[in-house]
Scaffold this motif. Structure first.
Motif, PDB file in Angstrom:
ATOM      1  N   LYS A   1       0.808  -1.221   0.000  1.00 42.95           N
ATOM      2  CA  LYS A   1       0.000   0.000   0.000  1.00 42.95           C
ATOM      3  C   LYS A   1       0.844   1.276   0.000  1.00 42.95           C
ATOM      4  CE  LYS A   1      -3.514   0.288   2.734  1.00 42.95           C
ATOM      5  NZ  LYS A   1      -4.232   0.162   4.009  1.00 42.95           N
TER       6      LYS A   1
ATOM      7  N   LYS B   1       1.726   3.224  -2.301  1.00 43.40           N
ATOM      8  CA  LYS B   1       1.446   4.227  -3.316  1.00 43.40           C
ATOM      9  C   LYS B   1       0.199   4.996  -2.903  1.00 43.40           C
ATOM     10  CE  LYS B   1       0.850   2.517  -7.457  1.00 43.40           C
ATOM     11  NZ  LYS B   1       1.041   1.894  -8.766  1.00 43.40           N
ATOM     12  N   THR B   2       0.270   6.309  -2.937  1.00 43.07           N
ATOM     13  CA  THR B   2      -0.956   7.036  -2.633  1.00 43.07           C
ATOM     14  C   THR B   2      -1.931   6.875  -3.792  1.00 43.07           C
ATOM     15  OG1 THR B   2       0.019   9.073  -3.469  1.00 43.07           O
ATOM     16  CG2 THR B   2       0.106   8.725  -1.094  1.00 43.07           C
ATOM     17  N   VAL B   3      -3.215   6.886  -3.466  1.00 43.71           N
ATOM     18  CA  VAL B   3      -4.238   6.584  -4.475  1.00 43.71           C
ATOM     19  C   VAL B   3      -5.342   7.639  -4.467  1.00 43.71           C
ATOM     20  CG1 VAL B   3      -3.901   4.096  -4.375  1.00 43.71           C
ATOM     21  CG2 VAL B   3      -5.501   5.175  -2.803  1.00 43.71           C
ATOM     22  N   LEU B   4      -6.090   7.674  -5.547  1.00 43.90           N
ATOM     23  CA  LEU B   4      -7.301   8.473  -5.582  1.00 43.90           C
ATOM     24  C   LEU B   4      -8.352   7.652  -6.325  1.00 43.90           C
ATOM     25  CD1 LEU B   4      -8.849  11.055  -5.004  1.00 43.90           C
ATOM     26  CD2 LEU B   4      -7.935  12.030  -7.104  1.00 43.90           C
ATOM     27  N   PRO B   5      -9.197   6.917  -5.573  1.00 47.51           N
ATOM     28  CA  PRO B   5     -10.186   6.069  -6.233  1.00 47.51           C
ATOM     29  C   PRO B   5     -11.113   6.892  -7.117  1.00 47.51           C
ATOM     30  CG  PRO B   5     -10.122   5.643  -3.855  1.00 47.51           C
ATOM     31  CD  PRO B   5      -9.304   6.863  -4.109  1.00 47.51           C
TER      32      PRO B   5
ATOM     33  N   GLU C   1     -14.125   8.634  -5.595  1.00 45.53           N
ATOM     34  CA  GLU C   1     -13.765   9.806  -4.793  1.00 45.53           C
ATOM     35  C   GLU C   1     -13.473  11.002  -5.691  1.00 45.53           C
ATOM     36  OE1 GLU C   1     -13.925  10.180  -1.646  1.00 45.53           O
ATOM     37  OE2 GLU C   1     -14.424   8.088  -1.234  1.00 45.53           O
TER      38      GLU C   1
ATOM     39  N   PHE D   1      -0.652  16.671   0.876  1.00 44.15           N
ATOM     40  CA  PHE D   1      -1.274  15.594   1.649  1.00 44.15           C
ATOM     41  C   PHE D   1      -1.266  14.269   0.900  1.00 44.15           C
ATOM     42  CE2 PHE D   1      -2.674  19.188   4.086  1.00 44.15           C
ATOM     43  CZ  PHE D   1      -2.441  18.723   5.371  1.00 44.15           C
ATOM     44  N   GLY D   2      -0.452  14.189  -0.131  1.00 41.89           N
ATOM     45  CA  GLY D   2      -0.235  12.882  -0.744  1.00 41.89           C
ATOM     46  C   GLY D   2      -0.701  12.730  -2.180  1.00 41.89           C
ATOM     47  N   ALA D   3      -1.393  13.723  -2.739  1.00 44.39           N
ATOM     48  CA  ALA D   3      -1.819  13.593  -4.130  1.00 44.39           C
ATOM     49  C   ALA D   3      -0.585  13.568  -5.029  1.00 44.39           C
ATOM     50  CB  ALA D   3      -2.723  14.751  -4.522  1.00 44.39           C
TER      51      ALA D   3
ATOM     52  N   GLU E   1     -14.912  16.077   5.187  1.00 50.10           N
ATOM     53  CA  GLU E   1     -14.262  15.600   3.964  1.00 50.10           C
ATOM     54  C   GLU E   1     -12.820  16.086   3.852  1.00 50.10           C
ATOM     55  OE1 GLU E   1     -18.545  15.560   1.658  1.00 50.10           O
ATOM     56  OE2 GLU E   1     -17.147  17.214   1.321  1.00 50.10           O
TER      57      GLU E   1
ATOM     58  N   LEU F   1      -9.583  13.542   3.485  1.00 52.05           N
ATOM     59  CA  LEU F   1      -8.798  13.541   2.243  1.00 52.05           C
ATOM     60  C   LEU F   1      -7.448  12.808   2.344  1.00 52.05           C
ATOM     61  CD1 LEU F   1      -9.115  14.568  -0.670  1.00 52.05           C
ATOM     62  CD2 LEU F   1      -7.889  16.630   0.016  1.00 52.05           C
TER      63      LEU F   1
ATOM     64  N   ILE G   1      -8.074   9.145   2.380  1.00 50.64           N
ATOM     65  CA  ILE G   1      -8.437   8.630   1.059  1.00 50.64           C
ATOM     66  C   ILE G   1      -7.166   8.374   0.247  1.00 50.64           C
ATOM     67  CG2 ILE G   1      -9.620   9.198  -1.120  1.00 50.64           C
ATOM     68  CD1 ILE G   1     -11.604   8.884   1.179  1.00 50.64           C
ATOM     69  N   PHE G   2      -6.244   9.324   0.312  1.00 49.50           N
ATOM     70  CA  PHE G   2      -5.013   9.194  -0.480  1.00 49.50           C
ATOM     71  C   PHE G   2      -4.187   7.973  -0.089  1.00 49.50           C
ATOM     72  CE2 PHE G   2      -5.006  14.029  -1.315  1.00 49.50           C
ATOM     73  CZ  PHE G   2      -5.608  13.854  -2.549  1.00 49.50           C
ATOM     74  N   VAL G   3      -4.254   7.539   1.157  1.00 51.55           N
ATOM     75  CA  VAL G   3      -3.469   6.353   1.516  1.00 51.55           C
ATOM     76  C   VAL G   3      -4.304   5.077   1.470  1.00 51.55           C
ATOM     77  CG1 VAL G   3      -1.846   7.676   2.918  1.00 51.55           C
ATOM     78  CG2 VAL G   3      -3.803   6.594   4.032  1.00 51.55           C
ATOM     79  N   GLY G   4      -5.533   5.206   0.950  1.00 54.69           N
ATOM     80  CA  GLY G   4      -6.335   4.009   0.729  1.00 54.69           C
ATOM     81  C   GLY G   4      -7.104   3.494   1.939  1.00 54.69           C
TER      82      GLY G   4
ATOM     83  N   TYR H   1     -13.481   3.762   3.295  1.00 53.16           N
ATOM     84  CA  TYR H   1     -14.334   4.932   3.484  1.00 53.16           C
ATOM     85  C   TYR H   1     -14.931   5.037   4.896  1.00 53.16           C
ATOM     86  CZ  TYR H   1     -17.484   8.607   1.963  1.00 53.16           C
ATOM     87  OH  TYR H   1     -18.128   9.795   1.828  1.00 53.16           O
TER      88      TYR H   1
END
Ligand SMILES: Nc1ncnc2c1ncn2[C@@H]1O[C@H](COP(=O)(O)OP(=O)(O)OP(=O)(O)O)[C@@H](O)[C@H]1O
Ligand SMILES: [Mg+2]
Lengths: 186, 253
Positions: free
Chosen positions: A6, A8-12, A15, A104-106, B119, B123, B126-129, B132
């Motif tokens: 895990k 890698k930072t993600v953006l589902p 979202e 913040f990780g994007a 939210e 945030l 969300i970025f680290v998975g 929800y």
């Protein structure tokens, strides 16, 4: 623990879509200009497509196709440049937000996705409105053509315009370092 | 595939320090002039410490904040965060570090305006998975902790400056960072609200055992800091322990 997997930072996608829809809803006034640019161009394209047989009645049959194509190209260029211009401004206004997300990780790709996705949604809305308006004008003036085909064409072109016109501004914004983006004064 | 930070022991250093800055220089070229924003700064921050970087406007606080936060690269020198040389990280690892290891608080709050308080706090998770439901629960808890349990569905524009900064503090804590970095967190707050925020940061520091580094010229920060690093013209002027300052001021320790 699945820690190693895990990293890698993600953006589902759901979202991203949620954020984009929120952004569109809340900034609708400022975003309207992008929609209008697309609406006008697609309306222009659809109506001229319907009317081209009439308008081109004085040129040979083989010419009609070329004529329609040239009109489409004009509509496309007008829409793409107009949209990109508004997007450059719209995205620059958000550099601060982009810098924040990055801190913040994007990752670059996430920023790119968000901006392109937002634009494509706008151009789809504009494309749909333009299609309706263009159909009204075209048929109103006695034009003929296949509405199903025109719908497909209008939507496809709207999506392509959205992607092409947002790629460059989104790419530029996405590759900024957080500090560059945060320093930017609007 | 990015390699795990854990998998690179060669670049790991002494873990008693959350931050190690070694001879950091940051020069900006402005036409023919070279601005030495940072000119050879070295210091360490121990785990659990509360350190304030103080200095006049233009002394290099924000520049230093950006360097130790992995938001910008120094011209020369090394920064280790949790023993990891951040210059060695690729874009993926750097994003992961920003999301997980560091929580930032900015002078201008920098909340995402279209998202609610809840939210905004979610945030980074969300970025680290983070799943929800888990993210929502945790964000709610954090907002309660900063005293905003009743404002979770408010947008930043519907909150006061002090409230926005508390949302930002909750967001900084989202992924249980080892380090909170705050650049002038009280810069846009009035005296009372600023004091509130400082106490909140101290509470986070002592109760959650999070290391806090703030860059500030707010003297109210002196009271809660374990150490103060005074900088001027991009160099360290002196490093003081709070006891020393209190002693100077003739107070009881
Ligand atoms: N991107 C940049 N380009 C050129 N010069 C810069 C840049 N960033 C900072 N500087 C210069 O570096 C020096 C330190 O700036 P910095 O913002 O770190 O100061 P500061 O201590 O945070 O000040 P303040 O208290 O006003 O926030 C200043 O002289 C500033 O003009
Ligand atoms: Mg500053």
């Amino acid at each position: 623990m699945a820690e190693e997997k895990k990293e890698k930072t993600v953006l589902p996608f759901n979202e991203a879509l949620y954020m984009v829809v929120r952004s569109i809803k809340q900034r609708f006034g400022r975003i309207l200009i992008v929609i209008i640019a697309i609406t006008a161009s697609i309306a222009y394209m659809v109506s001229l497509d319907l009317l081209s047989p009439i308008l081109a009645s004085s040129i040979p049959k083989e010419g009609v196709g070329i004529y329609t194509f040239l009109l489409d190209v004009t509509a496309f260029i007008v829409a793409a440049t107009g949209t990109m211009n508004s997007l450059l401004i719209m995205i620059a206004e958000r550099y601060h937000e982009i810098g924040t997300m990055k801190s913040f990780g994007a990752r670059d790709i996430h920023i790119f996705e968000l901006l392109v996705l937002e634009t494509i949604i706008l151009t789809i809305i504009g494309g749909f409105l333009g299609y309706i308006i263009g159909l009204g004008i075209g048929y109103g003036l006695g034009g003929t053509g296949d509405p199903g085909y025109l719908f497909g064409k209008a939507m496809l072109i709207a999506v392509i315009i959205g992607f092409i016109s947002s790629s460059y501004p989104a790419y530029q914004a996405a590759r900024m370092s957080p500090v560059e983006a945060l320093r930017y004064e609007v | 595939m990015a390699t795990s930070l854990e998998a690179v022991p060669a670049i790991r250093r002494k873990l008693e320090y959350v931050v190690e800055a070694i001879d950091i220089k940051k020069y900006y070229k402005m036409g023919k002039i070279i601005v030495k924003a940072l000119d050879g700064i070295s210091f360490n921050v121990k785990r659990g410490e509360y350190v304030s970087i103080m200095g006049p406007s233009g002394s290099g606080k924000t520049t230093l904040f950006n360097m130790i936060g992995g938001l910008d690269k120094p011209t020369s020198g090394k920064v280790y965060i949790e023993g990891v040389d951040i210059a060695m990280l690729d874009a993926y690892e750097l994003a992961w570090l920003r999301a997980n290891t560091i929580g930032y608080i900015f002078q201008t709050f920098n909340l995402i305006p279209v998202l609610t308080a809840l939210e905004n706090v979610m945030l980074p998770m969300i970025f680290v998975g983070t799943p929800y439901d888990q993210a929502i629960e945790k964000a709610k808890k954090l907002l309660e902790m900063v005293g905003l349990g009743k404002f979770i569905h408010h947008k930043p524009g519907e909150l006061s400056g002090g409230q926005q900064q508390r949302v930002a503090a909750a967001r900084a804590l989202a992924n249980d960072p080892a380090l909170i970095l705050a650049d002038e967190p009280t810069g846009n707050l009035d005296l009372q609200t600023g004091l509130h925020l400082i106490n909140l940061l101290k509470k986070i520091n002592t109760e959650k055992k999070v290391t806090v580094v703030t860059a500030t010229h707010d003297l109210k920060m002196v009271d809660v800091s374990d150490r103060i690093i005074w900088i001027r013209d991009g160099r360290i002027e002196k490093i003081e322990l709070r006891r020393e300052i209190k002693a100077e001021a003739g107070e009881e320790v």
